[in-house]
Design an enzyme around this catalytic site. Sequence first.
Site, PDB file in Angstrom:
ATOM      1  N   SER A  28       8.111   1.735  -6.243  1.00  7.83           N
ATOM      2  CA  SER A  28       9.347   1.705  -6.250  1.00  7.83           C
ATOM      3  C   SER A  28      10.503   0.951  -7.273  1.00  7.83           C
ATOM      4  O   SER A  28       9.888   0.065  -7.840  1.00  7.83           O
ATOM      5  CB  SER A  28       9.941   1.126  -4.986  1.00  7.83           C
ATOM      6  OG  SER A  28       9.209   1.956  -3.962  1.00  7.83           O
TER       7      SER A  28
HETATM    8  N1  SAH Z   1       6.664   0.298  -2.188  1.00  9.07           N
HETATM    9  C1  SAH Z   1       5.673   0.991  -2.733  1.00  9.07           C
HETATM   10  C2  SAH Z   1       6.041   2.684  -2.785  1.00  9.07           C
HETATM   11  C3  SAH Z   1       5.069   3.566  -2.888  1.00  9.07           C
HETATM   12  S1  SAH Z   1       5.632   5.254  -2.808  1.00  9.07           S
HETATM   13  C4  SAH Z   1       5.293   0.902  -4.338  1.00  9.07           C
HETATM   14  O1  SAH Z   1       6.379   0.209  -4.770  1.00  9.07           O
HETATM   15  O2  SAH Z   1       4.389   0.613  -4.756  1.00  9.07           O
HETATM   16  C5  SAH Z   1       5.334   5.534  -1.058  1.00  9.07           C
HETATM   17  C6  SAH Z   1       3.882   5.466  -0.414  1.00  9.07           C
HETATM   18  O3  SAH Z   1       3.926   5.961   0.816  1.00  9.07           O
HETATM   19  C7  SAH Z   1       2.819   6.302  -1.144  1.00  9.07           C
HETATM   20  O4  SAH Z   1       1.648   5.286  -1.837  1.00  9.07           O
HETATM   21  C8  SAH Z   1       2.356   7.267  -0.145  1.00  9.07           C
HETATM   22  O5  SAH Z   1       1.039   7.449  -0.237  1.00  9.07           O
HETATM   23  C9  SAH Z   1       2.774   6.542   1.173  1.00  9.07           C
HETATM   24  N2  SAH Z   1       2.917   7.325   1.966  1.00  9.07           N
HETATM   25  C10 SAH Z   1       3.515   8.542   2.399  1.00  9.07           C
HETATM   26  N3  SAH Z   1       3.177   9.010   3.450  1.00  9.07           N
HETATM   27  C11 SAH Z   1       2.583   8.164   4.407  1.00  9.07           C
HETATM   28  C12 SAH Z   1       2.183   7.906   5.745  1.00  9.07           C
HETATM   29  N4  SAH Z   1       2.578   8.882   6.592  1.00  9.07           N
HETATM   30  N5  SAH Z   1       1.651   6.776   6.050  1.00  9.07           N
HETATM   31  C13 SAH Z   1       1.435   5.766   5.264  1.00  9.07           C
HETATM   32  N6  SAH Z   1       1.944   5.928   3.811  1.00  9.07           N
HETATM   33  C14 SAH Z   1       2.276   7.022   3.536  1.00  9.07           C
END
Ligand code: SAH
Length: 214
Positions: free
Chosen positions: A60
Amino acid sequence: MTSQRTRERLIQRLVDQGVADLRVLDVIRNTPRHWFLDEALSHRAYEDSALPIGYGQTLSQPYIVARMTEILLGACGKKPERVLEVGTGSGYQTAVLAQLVEQVYSVERIKPLQDKARTRLRELGLHNVVFSHADGGLGWPQKGPFDAILSAAAPRVIPEDLKQQLAPGGVMVIPAGGEQQSLYLVVRDGDSDTFITQELEPVRFVPLLSGTTR
Ligand code: SAH
């Protein structure tokens, strides 16, 4: 190595964009964002942009991490004890939260991302985080209720399961929507089934998907 000046520039940018919580700014200043990226991208770690972490997912943007954390802390009033994070990803937001709350419960559906994040947090000496490889849209019912929930992925509609896992007075910061998404703040009114939902600002997140991958 990233210079202190590069990091200070990022902090100044966050302040210029309206981030005001000094606790949040301080934690972001001291959290090595380059740690959460592959070598090839680490020189871009202190830009205020989202960056790829593989598997079609992104780390993010610092602004959104700062903003969501600030909203969560502000709405909670006291220091939150039990916090559920949906979408661990790289673990960067997890690391920021871990320095500001008692205990983080972080759920990720993509196993290799979870494994990497776990290692990084351990290496940073952050031990108040437990991880689950599961569909975070269902929350983590065995560990709830939570004082706060933060989602880094956007469902079309705010999941009822997550609302039900909020403790009395608990708060949730979550993006939701389809093509057009907004950031929402949901507050549970006491221990009732009444939830006060506020639409905050337009955002763009990866979608919350159901199920898990190996
Ligand atoms: N705050 C994190 C954002 C990662 S993007 C960072 O800065 O790295 C969002 C994440 O949510 C991804 O890794 C994706 O795999 C996860 N995600 C999407 N749907 C999900 C679900 N149903 N349960 C758990 N994780 C999920």
